[in-house]
Design a protein around this motif. Structure first.
Motif, PDB file in Angstrom:
ATOM      1  N   ALA A 355     -18.319 -11.639  17.685  1.00 32.98           N
ATOM      2  CA  ALA A 355     -17.346 -12.053  16.669  1.00 32.98           C
ATOM      3  C   ALA A 355     -17.078 -13.547  16.776  1.00 32.98           C
ATOM      4  N   SER A 356     -16.836 -14.163  15.626  1.00 36.12           N
ATOM      5  CA  SER A 356     -16.365 -15.550  15.570  1.00 36.12           C
ATOM      6  C   SER A 356     -14.869 -15.503  15.268  1.00 36.12           C
ATOM      7  N   VAL A 357     -14.087 -16.284  16.025  1.00 39.43           N
ATOM      8  CA  VAL A 357     -12.631 -16.217  15.929  1.00 39.43           C
ATOM      9  C   VAL A 357     -12.075 -17.584  15.553  1.00 39.43           C
ATOM     10  N   GLY A 358     -11.300 -17.611  14.468  1.00 39.48           N
ATOM     11  CA  GLY A 358     -10.599 -18.831  14.068  1.00 39.48           C
ATOM     12  C   GLY A 358      -9.120 -18.703  14.387  1.00 39.48           C
ATOM     13  N   ILE A 359      -8.509 -19.792  14.863  1.00 42.53           N
ATOM     14  CA  ILE A 359      -7.114 -19.762  15.316  1.00 42.53           C
ATOM     15  C   ILE A 359      -6.293 -20.768  14.522  1.00 42.53           C
ATOM     16  N   ALA A 360      -5.172 -20.303  13.988  1.00 42.46           N
ATOM     17  CA  ALA A 360      -4.176 -21.183  13.366  1.00 42.46           C
ATOM     18  C   ALA A 360      -2.854 -20.983  14.094  1.00 42.46           C
ATOM     19  N   LEU A 361      -2.165 -22.072  14.393  1.00 43.65           N
ATOM     20  CA  LEU A 361      -0.930 -22.021  15.176  1.00 43.65           C
ATOM     21  C   LEU A 361       0.292 -22.142  14.270  1.00 43.65           C
ATOM     22  N   PHE A 362       1.304 -21.347  14.594  1.00 40.09           N
ATOM     23  CA  PHE A 362       2.600 -21.419  13.916  1.00 40.09           C
ATOM     24  C   PHE A 362       3.588 -22.158  14.827  1.00 40.09           C
ATOM     25  N   PRO A 363       4.305 -23.166  14.334  1.00 42.71           N
ATOM     26  CA  PRO A 363       4.344 -23.667  12.947  1.00 42.71           C
ATOM     27  C   PRO A 363       3.470 -24.889  12.710  1.00 42.71           C
ATOM     28  N   ASP A 364       2.606 -25.252  13.687  1.00 41.12           N
ATOM     29  CA  ASP A 364       1.830 -26.486  13.593  1.00 41.12           C
ATOM     30  C   ASP A 364       0.943 -26.527  12.350  1.00 41.12           C
ATOM     31  N   HIS A 365       0.297 -25.406  12.062  1.00 46.08           N
ATOM     32  CA  HIS A 365      -0.675 -25.377  10.960  1.00 46.08           C
ATOM     33  C   HIS A 365      -0.136 -24.702   9.704  1.00 46.08           C
ATOM     34  N   GLY A 366       1.069 -24.155   9.759  1.00 50.21           N
ATOM     35  CA  GLY A 366       1.652 -23.499   8.598  1.00 50.21           C
ATOM     36  C   GLY A 366       2.852 -22.675   8.997  1.00 50.21           C
ATOM     37  N   THR A 367       3.713 -22.393   8.025  1.00 52.11           N
ATOM     38  CA  THR A 367       4.922 -21.621   8.308  1.00 52.11           C
ATOM     39  C   THR A 367       4.963 -20.300   7.562  1.00 52.11           C
ATOM     40  N   ASP A 368       3.936 -19.997   6.794  1.00 51.66           N
ATOM     41  CA  ASP A 368       3.865 -18.700   6.123  1.00 51.66           C
ATOM     42  C   ASP A 368       2.496 -18.094   6.378  1.00 51.66           C
ATOM     43  N   ILE A 369       2.405 -16.787   6.228  1.00 54.85           N
ATOM     44  CA  ILE A 369       1.194 -16.079   6.627  1.00 54.85           C
ATOM     45  C   ILE A 369       0.006 -16.435   5.744  1.00 54.85           C
ATOM     46  N   GLN A 374      -5.328 -18.850   5.727  1.00 55.27           N
ATOM     47  CA  GLN A 374      -6.271 -19.801   5.141  1.00 55.27           C
ATOM     48  C   GLN A 374      -6.784 -20.774   6.199  1.00 55.27           C
ATOM     49  N   LYS A 375      -5.870 -21.284   7.035  1.00 54.26           N
ATOM     50  CA  LYS A 375      -6.277 -22.230   8.071  1.00 54.26           C
ATOM     51  C   LYS A 375      -7.143 -21.528   9.131  1.00 54.26           C
ATOM     52  N   ALA A 376      -6.794 -20.299   9.476  1.00 57.65           N
ATOM     53  CA  ALA A 376      -7.606 -19.544  10.438  1.00 57.65           C
ATOM     54  C   ALA A 376      -8.994 -19.261   9.873  1.00 57.65           C
ATOM     55  N   ASP A 377      -9.073 -19.070   8.564  1.00 53.76           N
ATOM     56  CA  ASP A 377     -10.368 -18.836   7.919  1.00 53.76           C
ATOM     57  C   ASP A 377     -11.259 -20.071   8.035  1.00 53.76           C
ATOM     58  N   ALA A 379     -11.089 -22.309  10.404  1.00 52.67           N
ATOM     59  CA  ALA A 379     -11.486 -22.393  11.812  1.00 52.67           C
ATOM     60  C   ALA A 379     -12.556 -21.366  12.148  1.00 52.67           C
ATOM     61  N   MET A 380     -12.449 -20.175  11.553  1.00 53.55           N
ATOM     62  CA  MET A 380     -13.434 -19.129  11.827  1.00 53.55           C
ATOM     63  C   MET A 380     -14.827 -19.534  11.335  1.00 53.55           C
ATOM     64  N   TYR A 381     -14.901 -20.112  10.152  1.00 50.05           N
ATOM     65  CA  TYR A 381     -16.205 -20.550   9.640  1.00 50.05           C
ATOM     66  C   TYR A 381     -16.740 -21.732  10.445  1.00 50.05           C
ATOM     67  N   ARG A 382     -15.852 -22.537  10.958  1.00 47.48           N
ATOM     68  CA  ARG A 382     -16.286 -23.612  11.846  1.00 47.48           C
ATOM     69  C   ARG A 382     -16.892 -23.033  13.120  1.00 47.48           C
ATOM     70  N   ALA A 383     -16.283 -21.965  13.638  1.00 48.64           N
ATOM     71  CA  ALA A 383     -16.826 -21.308  14.829  1.00 48.64           C
ATOM     72  C   ALA A 383     -18.223 -20.751  14.556  1.00 48.64           C
ATOM     73  N   TYR A 393      -7.976 -24.504  14.217  1.00 44.50           N
ATOM     74  CA  TYR A 393      -8.000 -25.187  12.929  1.00 44.50           C
ATOM     75  C   TYR A 393      -7.953 -26.691  13.138  1.00 44.50           C
ATOM     76  N   ASP A 394      -8.776 -27.389  12.393  1.00 42.94           N
ATOM     77  CA  ASP A 394      -8.813 -28.848  12.417  1.00 42.94           C
ATOM     78  C   ASP A 394      -8.985 -29.312  10.977  1.00 42.94           C
ATOM     79  N   GLU A 395      -8.067 -30.144  10.508  1.00 38.29           N
ATOM     80  CA  GLU A 395      -8.104 -30.570   9.107  1.00 38.29           C
ATOM     81  C   GLU A 395      -9.398 -31.294   8.763  1.00 38.29           C
ATOM     82  N   ARG A 396     -10.053 -31.880   9.762  1.00 36.13           N
ATOM     83  CA  ARG A 396     -11.306 -32.573   9.490  1.00 36.13           C
ATOM     84  C   ARG A 396     -12.373 -31.630   8.961  1.00 36.13           C
ATOM     85  N   HIS A 397     -12.248 -30.337   9.286  1.00 33.76           N
ATOM     86  CA  HIS A 397     -13.229 -29.354   8.838  1.00 33.76           C
ATOM     87  C   HIS A 397     -12.744 -28.564   7.624  1.00 33.76           C
ATOM     88  N   ASP A 398     -11.551 -28.918   7.138  1.00 35.37           N
ATOM     89  CA  ASP A 398     -10.972 -28.166   6.030  1.00 35.37           C
ATOM     90  C   ASP A 398     -11.234 -28.914   4.730  1.00 35.37           C
TER      91      ASP A 398
END
Length: 692
Positions: A355-369, A374-377, A379-383, A393-398
């Motif tokens: 499995a490839s796993v993308g991680i988004a942190l609360f509240p650094d990367h967003g405050t709603d699910i 979206q941010k975890a998605d 990161a997952m494709y980056r993985a 999640y890294d905005e450079r890849h978003d």
């Protein structure tokens, strides 16, 4: 779970409160009623026990936890009003203990259930005494209308207190706020209260008229039981995945919002199985479904009470956990990925999946699910792209962030305008000491952000339709510069990087031919650099396009050699003239025996295949001498020259030669070699040329 966890402490407090209040109420227990009315006590107690032993289980999060709706309260309330507090507590307490022991619940939950029933019953008893005309109804006579307020008030209070006490315990157990729990499970509480309100007066009326009629109450109660059970199953199916039993996307989002509401930190993980489509296509969807169910079991075992996991659809899973730091999120993600390391035994088949796993942190990367998913998605494709297990999640890849979307629109205008410029980096022939060839590198002179390197926008262009006109722009600009150099008597070969999209475009050869004809430059003056990953994206099409370019007379170079996964046999079959050893190996040559071996072996391999070996990332004159000793053909890097605009690059080419032994730094200068351009004194009027 620790014995001192909040839920354990709360449950212990409820148990002690229930026992303590019961002891205080002993003088009004009316235990003698049991002796005087044994048949009534037996029938109503049997109803209490039956209601406890046949609970309606409402699955909650994950399909493993559930809450129970029991009908025992209806008979217990009838006992409370007709017989008094003592008989009701005895019947309800015994029934609760029997059911919990039968269900093998842990002792702390057995004590909690006993305590919460006692608390609810005692509060209801106080309300009955407050409203009743006579706190004890004579079961030999029908109840009067004056007793109805007492019955209804007692039922309402019993339901509310029971729901409140249990709800707080569930909220603590699930790690959410009490408010969030009741908002999410409000319907469940209303159903519970309604059942008690509807059934308690029925049982009480029957008992007051004739105890023989009480068994007849089972018919409507059983019908109600079946109806609510079916509703509970329907609700569960609507909120859970039928294949894995995990929550579905809708329920996960509701749960996640509740968790985030009371959390100070947390993480959302998005998991996607690698090559799952191959399993479906090769072994069939039945095996694929079986694999998904086994994967879900492993995920549940790893996650446990650390978070909530759901299946969003297909082979995509999501996980949310509260109160976790970045390191804890990484550890959790890695443990989930590692849970798939062992093969799966599916009937007679052994299947491996990762499995490839993308991680988004609360509240650094967003405050709603929605934002976090979206941010975890991203990161997952980056993985997946980087062949890593996990990625944050890294905005450079978003390429879908607001700033990137705005930049995409600006790039579209820049492609056809003057903002896109081409810089050039010379290459040193290690056999002759001459600067002969040169690589074209695109830059974006952004009006607001300054000069942007390719990393800031090329990947974004590759994800859109902009890469084709951008490549054409760089190609025509570079060939136009070659034509200008040829008029000065220079004859360098210019290298242009080609993306995956260009390499699998069957019209690309025609595009190159048109650019060559426009610049009136021979094909041999152009070298196209492609990466191993680009070659393997579509081997058949790329093989065809490269052979067409070779027949045209264009040279082909393999860029970043050693970092891809291409077959050596496949490379040997391609019309390649050179390989460029990746900078990650060249820069670590000093003091790293492994990198020395890799560089030396790559040079030997290139020579045995009749190819030229080019070393990238040369940042130290000592590396140049080491590469010469290894037999490398060409070197490129900051130790030779930094990328520069066309006028400065022209000056370098006119200077022609380079002497690594004569290259020196200015006295007292503390800049690193990667921040310099060093050329020989053959360049007129200067020994050291530097662009910052």
């Amino acid at each position: 779970m620790s014995s001192r966890s909040p839920v354990r402490l709360y449950c212990a407090a409820v148990f002690l409160a229930g026992i303590g209040l019961s002891l205080l109420a002993l003088p009004d227990a009316r235990m003698g009623w049991i002796v005087h009315m044994p048949l009534s006590f037996a029938l109503l107690s049997a109803g209490v026990l039956l209601g406890e032993m046949l609970p309606i289980r409402i699955p909650r999060r994950g399909g493993e936890d559930y809450e129970e709706l029991t009908l025992s309260g209806a008979f217990a309330l009838a006992l409370l009003i007709t017989g008094g507090l003592g008989p009701a507590l005895i019947a309800q307490g015994v029934a609760s203990i029997v059911q919990d022991v039968y269900s093998k619940k842990p002792p702390w939950r057995v004590r909690f259930n006993l305590g919460q029933y006692f608390v609810a019953m005692l509060v209801a008893w106080l309300v009955v005494r407050l409203f009743a005309v006579d706190p004890r109804l004579d079961i030999l006579h029908p109840i009067s209308s004056g007793q109805l307020p007492a019955m209804l008030a007692g039922s309402v209070v019993f339901a509310l207190v029971n729901r409140l006490v249990v709800g707080v315990a569930v909220a603590l157990y699930q790690g959410v706020t009490v408010r969030a729990h009741f908002r999410e499970n409000g319907v469940f509480g209303m159903v519970t209260g309604s059942v008690i309100l509807l059934t308690a007066p029925i049982v009480l009326a029957a008992a007051s008229y004739s105890v023989a009629i009480v068994p007849l109450c089972l018919a409507p109660i059983v019908a109600m039981y079946n109806s609510i059970s079916q509703s509970a199953r329907s609700e569960h199916l609507a909120r859970h995945d039928s294949l894995t039993g995990l929550p579905n996307r809708m329920f996960f989002q509701q749960t996640a919002e509740s968790i985030l509401e009371g959390a100070e930190s947390g993480c959302v993980l998005l998991l996607d199985l690698d090559r799952f489509k191959d399993v479906n296509d090769t072994l069939g969807h039945r095996v694929g479904d079986l694999l998904l169910s086994h994967v879900a079991v492993r995920f549940r075992e790893v996650v446990g009470n650390l978070g909530e996991i759901a299946r969003l659809g297909g082979d995509e899973f999501a996980l949310i956990a509260s109160g976790c730091s970045r390191d804890q999120a990484r550890e959790l993600a890695q443990s989930v990925a590692d849970s798939l390391r062992d093969s799966f035994q599916l009937e007679e088949l052994v299947v491996d999946v990762q499995a490839s796993v993308g991680i988004a942190l609360f509240p650094d990367h967003g405050t709603d699910i929605e934002t976090l998913l979206q941010k975890a998605d991203v990161a997952m494709y980056r993985a997946k792209e980087s062949s890593a297990d996990i990625e944050f999640y890294d905005e450079r890849h978003d390429h879908h962030s607001p700033s990137k979307l705005a930049l995409t629109g600006e790039l579209r205008a820049a492609v056809s305008g003057p903002q896109l410029v081409v810089w050039y980096q010379p290459q040193l022939d290690l056999h002759t000491g001459q600067l002969t060839d040169i690589e074209a590198l695109v830059r974006w002179e952004h009006p607001g952000r300054g000069l942007l390197a390719p990393d800031a926008f090329l990947r974004m262009a590759e994800q859109t339709s902009l890469i084709k006109p951008l490549t054409d722009r760089v190609l025509r600009t570079a060939l136009g510069q070659v034509a200008a150099w040829r008029r000065l008597g220079l004859d360098p070969t210019v290298a242009v990087n080609i993306s995956t999209r260009s390499l699998v475009d069957r019209d690309f050869t025609g595009q190159v031919m048109a650019a060559l004809n426009e610049a009136e430059v021979p094909p041999a003056s152009l070298r196209l650099e492609v990466t191993e990953s680009a070659l393997m994206a579509d081997p058949v099409t790329s093989h065809t396009v490269l052979h067409e370019l070779d027949e045209l007379g264009v040279k082909i170079s393999i860029d970043d050699f050693g970092t891809g996964y291409s077959s050596l046999a496949y490379l040997a079959d391609l019309p390649v003239s050179e390989v460029k050893i990746d900078r990650s190996f060249v820069m670590k040559m000093d003091g790293h025996a492994k990198e020395n071996i890799i560089v030396s072996s790559t040079i030997d391999l290139a020579h045995h295949l009749g190819l030229c070996a080019v070393a990238e990332g040369v940042e130290d004159p000592a590396q140049i001498r080491r590469l010469e000793a290894l037999g490398c053909d060409v070197a490129q890097g900051y130790a030779i020259a930094r990328p520069a605009p066309a006028p400065e690059a022209t000056q370098l080419l006119l200077g022609g030669g380079f002497d690594a032994d004569a290259a020196t730094f200015e006295s007292g200068d503390t800049e690193s070699p990667s921040e310099r351009l060093i050329v020989s004194s053959a360049i007129p009027k200067q020994e050291v040329v530097r662009w910052s």
